[in-house]
Design a protein around this motif. Structure first.
Motif, mmCIF file in Angstrom:
data_model
loop_
_atom_site.group_PDB
_atom_site.id
_atom_site.type_symbol
_atom_site.label_atom_id
_atom_site.label_comp_id
_atom_site.label_asym_id
_atom_site.label_seq_id
_atom_site.Cartn_x
_atom_site.Cartn_y
_atom_site.Cartn_z
ATOM 1 N N SER A 51 48.811 -12.072 -5.728
ATOM 2 C CA SER A 51 48.281 -13.333 -6.242
ATOM 3 C C SER A 51 49.294 -14.438 -5.972
ATOM 4 O O SER A 51 50.500 -14.178 -5.841
ATOM 5 N N ASN A 105 44.311 -15.186 -11.908
ATOM 6 C CA ASN A 105 43.743 -14.633 -13.135
ATOM 7 C C ASN A 105 43.352 -13.168 -13.007
ATOM 8 O O ASN A 105 42.724 -12.602 -13.900
ATOM 9 N N THR A 107 41.246 -11.849 -10.865
ATOM 10 C CA THR A 107 40.003 -11.657 -10.117
ATOM 11 C C THR A 107 40.351 -11.266 -8.675
ATOM 12 O O THR A 107 41.281 -11.827 -8.090
ATOM 13 N N ALA A 125 33.382 -8.370 -5.438
ATOM 14 C CA ALA A 125 34.303 -9.162 -6.253
ATOM 15 C C ALA A 125 34.306 -8.599 -7.666
ATOM 16 O O ALA A 125 33.245 -8.250 -8.212
ATOM 17 N N CYS A 126 35.489 -8.506 -8.273
ATOM 18 C CA CYS A 126 35.638 -7.957 -9.619
ATOM 19 C C CYS A 126 36.574 -8.848 -10.430
ATOM 20 O O CYS A 126 37.446 -9.535 -9.877
ATOM 21 N N ASP A 127 36.399 -8.807 -11.759
ATOM 22 C CA ASP A 127 37.318 -9.545 -12.613
ATOM 23 C C ASP A 127 38.546 -8.689 -12.919
ATOM 24 O O ASP A 127 38.685 -7.568 -12.408
ATOM 25 N N SER A 128 39.450 -9.211 -13.748
ATOM 26 C CA SER A 128 40.706 -8.521 -14.022
ATOM 27 C C SER A 128 40.516 -7.224 -14.800
ATOM 28 O O SER A 128 41.439 -6.414 -14.903
ATOM 29 N N LEU A 133 31.616 -8.510 -10.317
ATOM 30 C CA LEU A 133 31.027 -9.840 -10.375
ATOM 31 C C LEU A 133 29.969 -10.005 -9.287
ATOM 32 O O LEU A 133 28.921 -10.594 -9.517
ATOM 33 N N GLY A 151 40.521 -18.036 -8.778
ATOM 34 C CA GLY A 151 39.526 -16.976 -8.873
ATOM 35 C C GLY A 151 38.108 -17.454 -9.047
ATOM 36 O O GLY A 151 37.216 -16.639 -9.309
ATOM 37 N N ARG A 152 37.834 -18.729 -8.883
ATOM 38 C CA ARG A 152 36.493 -19.263 -9.113
ATOM 39 C C ARG A 152 35.591 -19.047 -7.893
ATOM 40 O O ARG A 152 34.415 -18.686 -8.028
ATOM 41 N N LEU A 175 32.101 -17.103 -8.156
ATOM 42 C CA LEU A 175 32.331 -15.827 -8.827
ATOM 43 C C LEU A 175 32.042 -15.913 -10.319
ATOM 44 O O LEU A 175 31.642 -14.917 -10.934
ATOM 45 N N GLU A 176 32.254 -17.070 -10.924
ATOM 46 C CA GLU A 176 31.933 -17.207 -12.346
ATOM 47 C C GLU A 176 30.430 -17.091 -12.564
ATOM 48 O O GLU A 176 29.975 -16.483 -13.540
#
Length: 554
Positions: A51, A105, A107, A125-128, A133, A151-152, A175-176
């Motif tokens: 990151s 973040n 993501t 795509a995946c979140d933390s 996602l 990460g948006r 991604l949100e």
């Protein structure tokens, strides 16, 4: 901040199959070039992405759990893990994970090249927390991708897939929101990277030549006209072709800009792009009512690439302008004679007996053979010595001359790899100046000693050039001498991989005269690599080059 860490590391539902909870153990990670890492505690060797804030690390491997199988396969999932401050947060599986990115973040995104054959790929795509996602599949292979630092947003690029709506596209994701928000056709070439201006709602596509193309979140290019003019000035043939083929009239300034861009492509481009630049220049001259200039440009294109596709067009222009009258006085020319004339080389007619299939011979006393060997008999009968080996003979001679004594471990190493330093170990990388200096000082005894090493692994010939014999190597060296051979090697060294191919079929010598002959049977055609080698190396060095047109005796 406390709430963030509680969400990241606090209590969670039981892990799904194939995933593990975050380990409190801090991992020792060894980093290598090209994004490779080794983690001994996990017995892991694979790729990583960091990151921007350096807190998160995504690692993945496209290999089966036992580590025995990688690459294209039908089963055996690869794996990924998300790390925070060198401790595992989450792990999971994909069929064939590739091209990972991770945001500040946590993501992250991955390409899944998927099992089996065919054109397909999945963008994930995946979140933390490792929650999915987006998992969107395409009927095209996936190329590059990018992820905004926050990460948006994310973007991916697909490769060519004929007949698919997913072919050669950029896909932009929110991604949100968990959805694709824009897609557009690739018009800028393959991306070399991506930058983001999330406040302005823009993604910047970075191209290999330092150029950038900026798009908003609807997939609309920002300042398209400015980008198009920069690409024209850079000699981008794709953009220039699109402009010339459009129905919109071109003003004088645009025509001048296009001509300047094409001249740059001719100066700086590869041989194939030079030929196409000349073709486009000819088309520009045609639209401007300048047929003589168009003919000159088309002839230049055909000289570089006889398959560039304007042979009939230029003959039609000649007929319309009366230029064919001069040629008619000399009689009707064959297509090979025309090609030889465009290249500025000689033209011989070689009469041979035609057998079945690909069999040819000079006289009934000769055995049937491939056309180049039968053509060689024609020149041997005229007092020439030589070999039908394309570039095998000259490349072998350059290799034998490039070392005072060749190490046996290089007996089967291609000379272009040695000159390009495309070898595995540092001790095998030789400076070009060092190799060329050896060529300029080469002696007959040096060539003989190194020939023994080169030919030892395959008997009497080099491993990859079975038609090259000792008498050919020694005879050509005596005809050329070290100075003339060094001239060839110096040009070859400028682009060893480009200039390894395209050598004429026959290398001949008579005394100190060396001649190269490209043999063409009736159904053969000239290739761009052959035109490049002749025009960029042999003719500038003043060699006698000829196109030998084979015609059947009956």
């Amino acid at each position: 901040m406390t709430g963030f860490f509680e969400r990241l590391f606090g209590k969670r539902a039981p892990d799904q199959a194939g995933q593990v909870a975050r380990s409190k153990e801090r991992l020792e990670i060894d980093e290598f070039a090209h994004g490779l890492v080794s983690i001994p505690q996990l017995d892991f060797v694979g790729h990583q992405a960091r990151s921007p804030n350096r807190r998160f690390r995504l690692i993945w491997t496209d290999r089966t759990p036992d580590g025995l199988r990688g690459g294209n396969r039908e089963s055996g999932h690869g794996s990924w893990s998300l790390l925070f401050d060198e401790s595992i947060v989450k792990s999971g599986k994909l069929e064939r994970p590739q091209e990972g990115k991770v945001a500040d973040n946590g993501t992250f995104i991955l390409h899944d090249w998927m099992f089996g054959h065919g054109l397909h790929g999945r963008f994930v795509a995946c979140d933390s927390q490792g929650q999915t996602l987006i998992a969107q599949q395409f009927s095209a292979n996936l190329m590059s991708n990018g992820l905004s630092p926050d990460g948006r947003y994310a973007i991916c690029q697909t490769a060519n897939a004929p007949g698919s709506d997913d072919s050669c596209r950029y896909m932009l994701f929110d991604l949100e929101a968990g959805r694709e928000i824009a897609r557009w056709e690739v018009e800028t070439g393959w991306a070399d990277g991506y930058n983001w201006d999330c406040d302005a709602g823009r993604v910047v596509i970075c191209l290999k030549d330092g150029e950038q193309a900026i798009y908003d979140l609807t997939g609309t290019m920002v300042d398209r006209e400015g980008w198009r003019r920069r690409r024209i000035a850079a000699g981008d043939l794709g953009v220039i072709k699109d402009v010339l083929s459009s129905l919109a009239p071109l003003d004088r300034e645009m025509r001048q800009d296009i001509a300047a861009g094409l001249r740059r492509a001719v100066r700086e481009g590869e041989i194939w792009s030079q030929a196409r630049a000349f073709r486009l220049l000819g088309e520009l001259h045609e639209t401007e009512g300048e047929p003589e200039k168009a003919i000159k440009a088309y002839d230049d294109a055909l000289r570089l690439d006889p398959k560039v596709g304007v042979a009939r067009r230029v003959e039609k222009l000649r007929k319309e302008t009366g230029q064919q009258e001069v040629k008619r006085a000399r009689g009707r020319q064959s297509r090979f004679e025309k090609q030889a004339e465009r290249l500025g080389i000689g033209h011989d007619v070689i009469m041979l007996d035609k057998g079945t299939g690909k069999d040819w011979r000079l006289h009934t006393v000769h055995d049937w053979s491939l056309v180049e060997f039968a053509a060689l008999e024609h020149y041997l009968e005229q007092g020439w010595s030589g070999a039908a080996s394309e570039g095998g003979l000259i490349l072998t001679l350059i290799k034998a001359a490039s070392f005072p004594r060749l190490d046996p471990r290089h007996a089967d190493t291609f000379v272009e790899a040695l000159y390009a330093q495309n070898v595995a170990f540092a001790q095998d990388k030789f400076a070009k100046d060092q190799l060329l200096a050896s060529v300029s000082r080469a002696t007959r005894s040096q060539i003989e000693d190194n020939w023994k090493i080169i030919s030892a692994s395959a008997g009497d010939t080099p491993a990859f050039y079975p038609s090259v014999r000792a008498e050919h190597v020694f005879g050509l060296f005596e005809a050329l001498g070290s100075d003339r051979l060094a001239e060839i090697a110096n040009v070859f060294a400028t682009a060893p991989y480009d200039l390894r191919s395209g050598w004429p079929d026959l290398t001949l010598w008579k005394g100190k005269t060396v001649r190269f002959v490209e043999v063409k049977a009736p159904s053969d055609s000239f290739h761009a690599s052959q035109a490049r080698l002749i025009s960029q190396l042999l003719l500038p060095l003043g060699f006698d080059v000829c196109l030998g047109e084979v015609r059947p005796t009956t």
